[in-house]
Write a protein that holds these residues in place. Sequence first.
Motif, PDB file in Angstrom:
ATOM      1  N   ALA A 355       0.835  -1.212   0.000  1.00  0.00           N
ATOM      2  CA  ALA A 355       0.000   0.000   0.000  1.00  0.00           C
ATOM      3  C   ALA A 355       0.869   1.261   0.000  1.00  0.00           C
ATOM      4  O   ALA A 355       1.987   1.269   0.518  1.00  0.00           O
ATOM      5  CB  ALA A 355      -0.905  -0.001   1.231  1.00  0.00           C
ATOM      6  N   CYS A 356       0.319   2.301  -0.588  1.00  0.00           N
ATOM      7  CA  CYS A 356       1.024   3.593  -0.644  1.00  0.00           C
ATOM      8  C   CYS A 356       1.326   4.080   0.774  1.00  0.00           C
ATOM      9  O   CYS A 356       0.470   4.069   1.652  1.00  0.00           O
ATOM     10  CB  CYS A 356       0.138   4.597  -1.374  1.00  0.00           C
ATOM     11  N   LEU A 357       2.565   4.497   0.965  1.00  0.00           N
ATOM     12  CA  LEU A 357       3.000   4.967   2.290  1.00  0.00           C
ATOM     13  C   LEU A 357       2.746   6.465   2.472  1.00  0.00           C
ATOM     14  O   LEU A 357       3.068   7.026   3.511  1.00  0.00           O
ATOM     15  CB  LEU A 357       4.510   4.713   2.454  1.00  0.00           C
ATOM     16  N   ARG A 358       2.263   7.085   1.431  1.00  0.00           N
ATOM     17  CA  ARG A 358       2.056   8.543   1.432  1.00  0.00           C
ATOM     18  C   ARG A 358       3.347   9.289   1.752  1.00  0.00           C
ATOM     19  O   ARG A 358       3.355  10.295   2.456  1.00  0.00           O
ATOM     20  CB  ARG A 358       0.956   8.937   2.430  1.00  0.00           C
ATOM     21  N   CYS A 359       4.437   8.756   1.255  1.00  0.00           N
ATOM     22  CA  CYS A 359       5.739   9.365   1.552  1.00  0.00           C
ATOM     23  C   CYS A 359       5.996  10.608   0.708  1.00  0.00           C
ATOM     24  O   CYS A 359       6.856  11.430   1.031  1.00  0.00           O
ATOM     25  CB  CYS A 359       6.853   8.351   1.309  1.00  0.00           C
ATOM     26  N   GLY A 360       5.283  10.710  -0.425  1.00  0.00           N
ATOM     27  CA  GLY A 360       5.440  11.899  -1.279  1.00  0.00           C
ATOM     28  C   GLY A 360       6.698  11.881  -2.144  1.00  0.00           C
ATOM     29  O   GLY A 360       6.982  12.858  -2.842  1.00  0.00           O
ATOM     30  N   LYS A 361       7.443  10.774  -2.149  1.00  0.00           N
ATOM     31  CA  LYS A 361       8.689  10.762  -2.935  1.00  0.00           C
ATOM     32  C   LYS A 361       8.420  10.927  -4.422  1.00  0.00           C
ATOM     33  O   LYS A 361       9.202  11.535  -5.143  1.00  0.00           O
ATOM     34  CB  LYS A 361       9.443   9.445  -2.699  1.00  0.00           C
ATOM     35  N   CYS A 362       7.314  10.326  -4.896  1.00  0.00           N
ATOM     36  CA  CYS A 362       7.009  10.438  -6.325  1.00  0.00           C
ATOM     37  C   CYS A 362       6.748  11.900  -6.693  1.00  0.00           C
ATOM     38  O   CYS A 362       7.100  12.341  -7.793  1.00  0.00           O
ATOM     39  CB  CYS A 362       5.820   9.549  -6.702  1.00  0.00           C
ATOM     40  N   ILE A 363       6.163  12.648  -5.784  1.00  0.00           N
ATOM     41  CA  ILE A 363       5.907  14.077  -6.040  1.00  0.00           C
ATOM     42  C   ILE A 363       7.230  14.844  -6.008  1.00  0.00           C
ATOM     43  O   ILE A 363       7.514  15.660  -6.880  1.00  0.00           O
ATOM     44  CB  ILE A 363       4.929  14.651  -4.981  1.00  0.00           C
TER      45      ILE A 363
HETATM   46  S1  SF4 Z   1       6.279   7.234  -3.880  1.00  0.00           S
HETATM   47 FE1  SF4 Z   1       4.209   8.027  -4.181  1.00  0.00          FE
HETATM   48  S2  SF4 Z   1       2.963   6.215  -4.665  1.00  0.00           S
HETATM   49 FE2  SF4 Z   1       4.901   5.473  -3.792  1.00  0.00          FE
HETATM   50  S3  SF4 Z   1       4.491   5.205  -1.626  1.00  0.00           S
HETATM   51 FE3  SF4 Z   1       5.322   7.274  -1.852  1.00  0.00          FE
HETATM   52  S4  SF4 Z   1       3.516   8.603  -2.148  1.00  0.00           S
HETATM   53 FE4  SF4 Z   1       2.846   6.470  -2.433  1.00  0.00          FE
END
Ligand code: SF4
Length: 428
Positions: A355-363
């Motif tokens: 599940a998405c960790l909501r880490c925001g790395k993709c952003i």
């Molecule tokens: S990189 Fe984006 S999609 Fe992946 S876990 Fe973090 S927020 Fe979720």
Amino acid sequence: MSFLIGPMQKHLNGHKELTAHNEILHVAPQAKVYIPLAMGNAKIDVLVKEGDLVKVGTQVAARNDHFYVPIFASVSGKVLGIEKRMGQNLRPTDHLVIESDGNMEKAEGLSTLSNDADSEAIIAFMKEKGLVGCGGAGFPTYVKYQTDKCETLIINAVECEPYITADAQTIERHKDDLRRGVLAMFKASKAKKCLIGIKETKKELIPQLVELFKDQSDVTVTPVKDVYPMGWERTLLYTLVHKRYDKLPIEVGCIVSNATTAVMLGIAMETGMPIVEKVVTVSGDAVKDPHNVICPVGTPFSELVKTCGGYTTEVVDLIAGGPMMGSAVTKDEVCVGLASNAVTVLEHHDVKEIACLRCGKCIDHCPSGLEPVNINNAFKANDIDRLEKLRPMDCIECGMCSYICPSKIAVTEGIRRAKRAMALRVKR
Ligand code: SF4
Ligand code: SF4
């Protein structure tokens, strides 16, 4: 537009050492080649029929819609007909089958072009020779040059995708052709200056290019950072001239051409030969002996891999192009096309997505300044209004969001689907 508000600081492990200093191998002559008869959705008219004899450089087909692009035979021999094979787009695609006579006899009377040719003549020559972008896009080159608004010509020698070294090795082998092609493109563009963008890590090649153009005060070799996706034309243009554009570089007075495309133009000017063979990087952790290989257009990927010792394991991920922006193909019967520059072969791993960790790395890492996780969520929720606000169409499919995601979510694939939905404006 808000392209390039991402950090653009991600250095990727390029794995380029696997092929960068190896000799280029010749793929063994094939009994048949399969020339792809596909350019996007454009209609292709075939100009030969079963039984016709052709030579290397004989025109065999043409794209004839709003862009004209001739297509040429890559071997001498007999036309056997048209066969459907899987194309790089994973769809059954028409291919012209030519049975090679093994002689590689060249067509007679191929027109060449003098270094003194003027802008119009160079553009007409690009069109006549079917020159297309060799950086992966395959766009007809002459179309870009039909303008009086170009101030800066950018030659893209960055090659930022991991594993791929075909451009670098092509440049190294063809410096005179590169010079001829770049100077012709410069004249055709009517630009005031020409910038050659190349990664600062190319320590040996940079001084060679500086030497190559030292008598041209308006041609500058410009080293750029080794970050991904520096080779994307928006990124490179912004880095070199600090401008952003909406759809095309010419909006801000620029034309961008790939360095290998310039080499191909230089070769055509000297010999008259259009693009009939390609240098392709065959690399990855699941091919035994990674190398750049040279082969006629229309050679199946399977033969390229065989030339490099074969697969290391039975189940592999095969990618047309590099691992970030390339497209996964499911069969190695797919053939080398005009824009092919790499076949990447990776060990297959069953990826367990969590599940998405909501880490925001993709952003944080999106070079287009998008919110990949939110685009995916809006798409899954079929929230088209929100999707529109999140601008998925600005995604360049660089693959960074999937690469960076700690949850192993195929974020880029989700964005691709969202883009298709937006293009069709169809609610699921
Ligand atoms: S990189 Fe984006 S999609 Fe992946 S876990 Fe973090 S927020 Fe979720
Ligand atoms: S693939 Fe992901 S990281 Fe790359 S431009 Fe698209 S959304 Fe951004």
